[in-house]
Design a protein around this motif. Structure first.
Motif, PDB file in Angstrom:
ATOM      1  N   VAL A 268     -36.270   1.478  57.809  1.00 38.33           N
ATOM      2  CA  VAL A 268     -36.827   1.557  59.170  1.00 38.33           C
ATOM      3  C   VAL A 268     -38.317   1.271  59.160  1.00 38.33           C
ATOM      4  O   VAL A 268     -38.840   0.556  60.028  1.00 38.33           O
ATOM      5  CB  VAL A 268     -36.529   2.941  59.773  1.00 38.33           C
ATOM      6  N   ARG A 269     -39.035   1.817  58.154  1.00 37.93           N
ATOM      7  CA  ARG A 269     -40.475   1.563  58.069  1.00 37.93           C
ATOM      8  C   ARG A 269     -40.757   0.071  57.858  1.00 37.93           C
ATOM      9  O   ARG A 269     -41.662  -0.498  58.475  1.00 37.93           O
ATOM     10  CB  ARG A 269     -41.087   2.380  56.924  1.00 37.93           C
ATOM     11  N   GLN A 270     -39.959  -0.574  57.007  1.00 41.88           N
ATOM     12  CA  GLN A 270     -40.136  -2.008  56.784  1.00 41.88           C
ATOM     13  C   GLN A 270     -39.855  -2.799  58.057  1.00 41.88           C
ATOM     14  O   GLN A 270     -40.567  -3.770  58.375  1.00 41.88           O
ATOM     15  CB  GLN A 270     -39.200  -2.479  55.662  1.00 41.88           C
ATOM     16  N   SER A 271     -38.813  -2.362  58.792  1.00 37.82           N
ATOM     17  CA  SER A 271     -38.503  -3.046  60.052  1.00 37.82           C
ATOM     18  C   SER A 271     -39.636  -2.902  61.051  1.00 37.82           C
ATOM     19  O   SER A 271     -39.994  -3.858  61.750  1.00 37.82           O
ATOM     20  CB  SER A 271     -37.211  -2.475  60.647  1.00 37.82           C
ATOM     21  N   GLU A 272     -40.204  -1.685  61.099  1.00 37.88           N
ATOM     22  CA  GLU A 272     -41.318  -1.483  62.033  1.00 37.88           C
ATOM     23  C   GLU A 272     -42.540  -2.300  61.625  1.00 37.88           C
ATOM     24  O   GLU A 272     -43.238  -2.866  62.469  1.00 37.88           O
ATOM     25  CB  GLU A 272     -41.665   0.009  62.105  1.00 37.88           C
ATOM     26  N   ILE A 273     -42.800  -2.347  60.319  1.00 41.73           N
ATOM     27  CA  ILE A 273     -43.942  -3.149  59.852  1.00 41.73           C
ATOM     28  C   ILE A 273     -43.725  -4.624  60.171  1.00 41.73           C
ATOM     29  O   ILE A 273     -44.640  -5.325  60.644  1.00 41.73           O
ATOM     30  CB  ILE A 273     -44.149  -2.943  58.335  1.00 41.73           C
ATOM     31  N   THR A 274     -42.496  -5.098  59.937  1.00 39.49           N
ATOM     32  CA  THR A 274     -42.180  -6.500  60.250  1.00 39.49           C
ATOM     33  C   THR A 274     -42.354  -6.775  61.734  1.00 39.49           C
ATOM     34  O   THR A 274     -42.915  -7.814  62.136  1.00 39.49           O
ATOM     35  CB  THR A 274     -40.742  -6.821  59.813  1.00 39.49           C
ATOM     36  N   THR A 275     -41.876  -5.835  62.573  1.00 46.01           N
ATOM     37  CA  THR A 275     -42.022  -6.010  64.028  1.00 46.01           C
ATOM     38  C   THR A 275     -43.485  -6.045  64.429  1.00 46.01           C
ATOM     39  O   THR A 275     -43.905  -6.873  65.265  1.00 46.01           O
ATOM     40  CB  THR A 275     -41.301  -4.853  64.755  1.00 46.01           C
ATOM     41  N   GLU A 276     -44.293  -5.151  63.839  1.00 45.51           N
ATOM     42  CA  GLU A 276     -45.727  -5.132  64.167  1.00 45.51           C
ATOM     43  C   GLU A 276     -46.405  -6.426  63.726  1.00 45.51           C
ATOM     44  O   GLU A 276     -47.254  -6.982  64.442  1.00 45.51           O
ATOM     45  CB  GLU A 276     -46.383  -3.915  63.517  1.00 45.51           C
ATOM     46  N   LEU A 277     -46.025  -6.937  62.540  1.00 47.67           N
ATOM     47  CA  LEU A 277     -46.611  -8.193  62.069  1.00 47.67           C
ATOM     48  C   LEU A 277     -46.233  -9.353  62.992  1.00 47.67           C
ATOM     49  O   LEU A 277     -47.074 -10.215  63.316  1.00 47.67           O
ATOM     50  CB  LEU A 277     -46.147  -8.477  60.642  1.00 47.67           C
ATOM     51  N   LEU A 278     -44.952  -9.356  63.406  1.00 42.43           N
ATOM     52  CA  LEU A 278     -44.526 -10.413  64.329  1.00 42.43           C
ATOM     53  C   LEU A 278     -45.273 -10.319  65.655  1.00 42.43           C
ATOM     54  O   LEU A 278     -45.647 -11.355  66.243  1.00 42.43           O
ATOM     55  CB  LEU A 278     -43.016 -10.306  64.564  1.00 42.43           C
ATOM     56  N   ASP A 279     -45.498  -9.082  66.119  1.00 44.49           N
ATOM     57  CA  ASP A 279     -46.265  -8.915  67.365  1.00 44.49           C
ATOM     58  C   ASP A 279     -47.675  -9.442  67.202  1.00 44.49           C
ATOM     59  O   ASP A 279     -48.224 -10.095  68.120  1.00 44.49           O
ATOM     60  CB  ASP A 279     -46.309  -7.430  67.756  1.00 44.49           C
ATOM     61  N   VAL A 280     -48.286  -9.167  66.025  1.00 43.32           N
ATOM     62  CA  VAL A 280     -49.660  -9.679  65.783  1.00 43.32           C
ATOM     63  C   VAL A 280     -49.663 -11.199  65.736  1.00 43.32           C
ATOM     64  O   VAL A 280     -50.542 -11.856  66.330  1.00 43.32           O
ATOM     65  CB  VAL A 280     -50.191  -9.080  64.459  1.00 43.32           C
ATOM     66  N   ILE A 281     -48.667 -11.777  65.052  1.00 44.40           N
ATOM     67  CA  ILE A 281     -48.605 -13.242  64.947  1.00 44.40           C
ATOM     68  C   ILE A 281     -48.389 -13.871  66.321  1.00 44.40           C
ATOM     69  O   ILE A 281     -49.050 -14.865  66.692  1.00 44.40           O
ATOM     70  CB  ILE A 281     -47.492 -13.653  63.971  1.00 44.40           C
TER      71      ILE A 281
END
Length: 303
Positions: A268-281
Motif C-alpha cells: 500500500v505504501r508503494q502504491s501511494e508513493i507511486t500515485t504521488e509521483l504520478l501526480d507530481v509528474i
C-alpha cells in the motif's frame, strides 16, 4: 477490500501489542512450571520415607487386610484448572470423569470453578468445589483440605471402607497431556505385597512405641497426603506446559499475521508513493504545457 495505510498501521501496532502479551504469557508459563516441578521432586523423596516407615510396619506386623471395595463409599477427586489459556484441559478431565464406571453414584470432589462447569457439561454434579493452588504453598493447603475431607467421609461411611479415586492430568510423550485415573484408597495391594516381600536391608530391626492401629493410620494419612500433593503439583506442571504450548502456537500465528500485514503495508505504501509521483509528474507536465502555451501567445502578440 482495499485498506488504507493508516488502518494497516493501526492493525500492525495492535498485533505487535498482542505478540508482546503472548510472549509474556510464554515466559510466565515457563517460570511458573519450575517451582511445581521442584515441589513434585521434593514430595517424591518424602513419600519414599513414608513408604520406608510402612515397610517397617509390615515387617513387624505382617500383611494388611483391607476392606472389600464393593461395600465402600466411593469418592472421585478431580484436579482441574481455573487459570485458562490452556486449551481443553478441563474438558478432557470432565470426559474422563464421565467415563468412570462409578461416576453416577460416587461423591465428586472438584478442584476449580471452571472444572465444575466442565463437569456440569458432562452431566456430573460435584458435591463440593475447592479452590486450586495459586502457588507452591497452596499445594500444602489443598492436600491438607482433601485429606481432612477424606477423613470425614471415612468416619461417615460406617462399617464400609472408603474407596477414593484421583483423576488429574499429567504430561505425556512429545509434549502432550493425558488424563490419569489413580486409585488413592484403599492402598494398592500390589504395592503392599511388594513392601511386605522386600527384604529389610538394615542390620537394625524396626521398632515403634505407638499403638499399631494409630501408627498405621498416621502412615496411611501421610501417604495419601504425599500422593495428593504429588498429583496436584504434576497437574500444575502439565497445565503450565499446556499453556506454554498454546502460547507458542499463538505466537506463531501472530508472527504470520504480522508478516502478512507488513507485506500489505509495504504494498500500500508503494502504491501511494507511486500515485504521488504520478501526480507530481502529471502536475509538472501540465505546468510545462501551460508555460509553452504562454510563450507561444507572447510570441504571437509580438508579431
Amino acid at each position: 477490500m482495499a485498506q488504507t495505510l493508516e488502518r494497516l498501521t493501526r492493525r500492525t501496532a495492535t498485533m505487535k501489542s498482542i505478540r508482546g502479551i503472548v510472549r509474556t504469557m510464554k515466559t510466565m508459563s515457563a517460570i511458573n512450571a519450575a517451582p511445581y516441578e521442584q515441589a513434585a521432586e521434593a514430595i517424591d523423596a518424602w513419600r519414599e520415607t513414608v513408604l520406608d516407615g510402612l515397610h517397617g510396619f509390615l515387617r513387624c506386623n505382617g500383611p494388611i487386610v483391607q476392606a472389600a471395595t464393593d461395600r465402600s463409599e466411593r469418592v472421585l477427586i478431580v484436579l482441574g484448572s481455573d487459570h485458562g489459556l490452556c486449551g481443553n484441559y478441563n474438558e478432557l478431565l470432565a470426559r474422563e470423569v464421565a467415563a468412570h464406571p462409578h461416576a453416577a453414584t460416587a461423591r465428586v470432589i472438584c478442584v476449580g470453578a471452571q472444572m465444575e462447569d466442565a463437569l456440569g457439561g458432562e452431566g456430573v454434579t460435584p458435591a463440593v468445589t475447592l479452590l486450586p493452588p495459586a502457588n507452591v504453598d497452596g499445594l500444602i493447603r489443598l492436600a491438607g483440605q482433601l485429606v481432612t475431607r477424606l477423613d470425614t467421609l471415612r468416619a461417615e461411611a460406617g462399617p464400609g471402607d472408603l474407596a477414593a479415586t484421583l483423576i488429574y492430568t499429567q504430561r505425556g510423550a512429545h509434549g502432550l497431556q493425558a488424563p490419569v485415573t489413580q486409585t488413592l484408597l484403599p492402598l494398592d495391594p500390589r504395592m503392599l505385597d511388594d513392601l511386605a516381600q522386600r527384604p529389610w536391608v538394615s542390620r537394625s530391626l524396626p521398632r515403634f512405641s505407638m499403638p499399631a492401629a494409630d501408627l498405621l493410620a498416621a502412615l496411611v494419612r501421610n501417604l495419601v497426603f504425599a500422593t495428593l500433593y504429588r498429583a496436584a503439583a504434576e497437574a500444575l506442571v502439565t497445565e503450565n506446559a499446556a499453556r506454554l504450548a498454546r502460547m507458542q502456537q499463538a505466537e506463531q500465528s501472530v508472527d504470520e499475521n504480522l508478516e502478512e500485514l507488513e507485506g500489505e503495508t509495504r504494498s500500500v505504501r508503494q502504491s501511494e508513493i507511486t500515485t504521488e509521483l504520478l501526480d507530481v509528474i502529471v502536475g509538472f507536465e501540465a505546468l510545462k504545457g501551460r508555460e509553452k502555451r504562454r510563450r507561444r501567445g507572447d510570441a504571437s502578440r509580438r508579431r
